[in-house]
Design a protein around this motif. Structure first.
Motif, short mmCIF file in Angstrom:
data_model
loop_
_atom_site.label_atom_id
_atom_site.label_comp_id
_atom_site.label_asym_id
_atom_site.label_seq_id
_atom_site.Cartn_x
_atom_site.Cartn_y
_atom_site.Cartn_z
N ALA A 56 -1.50 -54.87 -16.99
CA ALA A 56 -1.75 -54.39 -15.63
C ALA A 56 -0.61 -53.49 -15.16
O ALA A 56 -0.85 -52.45 -14.54
CB ALA A 56 -1.91 -55.57 -14.67
N LYS A 57 0.62 -53.85 -15.49
CA LYS A 57 1.77 -53.02 -15.09
C LYS A 57 1.75 -51.68 -15.82
O LYS A 57 2.00 -50.64 -15.22
CB LYS A 57 3.08 -53.74 -15.38
N ASP A 61 1.43 -48.18 -13.86
CA ASP A 61 2.45 -47.14 -14.00
C ASP A 61 1.86 -45.83 -14.52
O ASP A 61 2.21 -44.75 -14.04
CB ASP A 61 3.57 -47.61 -14.93
N ALA A 62 0.96 -45.92 -15.48
CA ALA A 62 0.32 -44.71 -16.02
C ALA A 62 -0.54 -44.02 -14.96
O ALA A 62 -0.49 -42.80 -14.83
CB ALA A 62 -0.53 -45.07 -17.24
N SER A 63 -1.28 -44.81 -14.20
CA SER A 63 -2.12 -44.19 -13.15
C SER A 63 -1.26 -43.58 -12.06
O SER A 63 -1.59 -42.51 -11.53
CB SER A 63 -3.10 -45.21 -12.58
N VAL A 67 -1.44 -39.63 -11.05
CA VAL A 67 -1.69 -39.23 -9.66
C VAL A 67 -0.55 -38.38 -9.14
O VAL A 67 -0.76 -37.38 -8.45
CB VAL A 67 -1.91 -40.48 -8.77
N ARG A 68 0.69 -38.75 -9.49
CA ARG A 68 1.85 -37.99 -9.02
C ARG A 68 1.83 -36.55 -9.54
O ARG A 68 2.04 -35.60 -8.79
CB ARG A 68 3.13 -38.69 -9.47
#
Length: 177
Positions: A56-57, A61-63, A67-68
């Motif tokens: 989940a982490k 972090d990848a998403s 998005v960034r």
């Protein structure tokens, strides 16, 4: 399929690679699924919880990173500036760049597109003055990755404010990376 492959390999003359090749894609998928279930069963409840939290982490972090970078790309497109410059103008990158270039205390304000390029409002903090910032323009050019002579510093409305102008190669051109 798996049982027949195991019976064929019981003679000892078959290698693991040969057995896996006889399984085919469906048999290999079944074998991997059974192995994953056995591994999860052996890990126990605590191990499964840890694995779920770690996955989940990693996904979170990848998403966030995706998005960034999409957000930065859209911001760069709206201001018609190179994405590389937009990334370097992000607050955390700006702070790291100013510390690395010994320009600690130089705080970035609003970024605005002008017909001549990009204007960045900055606040001079610490021991920085307009004269010391003007003397260190080469460090700012290197940190932002612009070409030599592309940055000008102009005084702001008060003594602790300034305007950093990044000019385009020609006024009719869009900034290039």
């Amino acid at each position: 399929m798996i049982i027949s492959a195991a019976q064929n390999s019981s003679g000892g003359s078959e290698t693991v690679a040969h057995v896996l090749s006889e399984l085919g894609p469906k048999g290999l998928a079944v074998l991997l699924a059974v192995g994953a279930c056995l591994l999860l069963w052996m890990m126990g409840k605590t191990g499964r919880r840890w694995l779920a939290k770690a996955l989940a982490k990693a996904i979170r972090d990848a998403s966030r990173a995706i998005v960034r970078y999409v957000r930065i790309g859209l911001w760069a497109a709206r201001l018609r500036m190179p994405v590389r410059l937009a990334i370097r103008l992000q607050p955390d990158r700006w702070r790291a760049m100013t510390e690395a270039r010994k320009l600690t205390g130089l705080k970035r304000g609003k970024v605005k597109r002008t017909p001549m390029g990009v204007d960045i409002r900055v606040t001079l903090g610490g021991s920085l003055t307009l004269e010391s910032l003007t003397a260190r323009i080469k460090d700012l050019e290197t940190g932002l990755g612009t070409r030599r002579g592309a940055i000008r510093v102009e005084p702001g409305s008060s003594a602790h404010k300034a305007l950093v102008r990044i000019t385009a190669p020609c006024p009719t051109c869009v900034l290039r990376s």
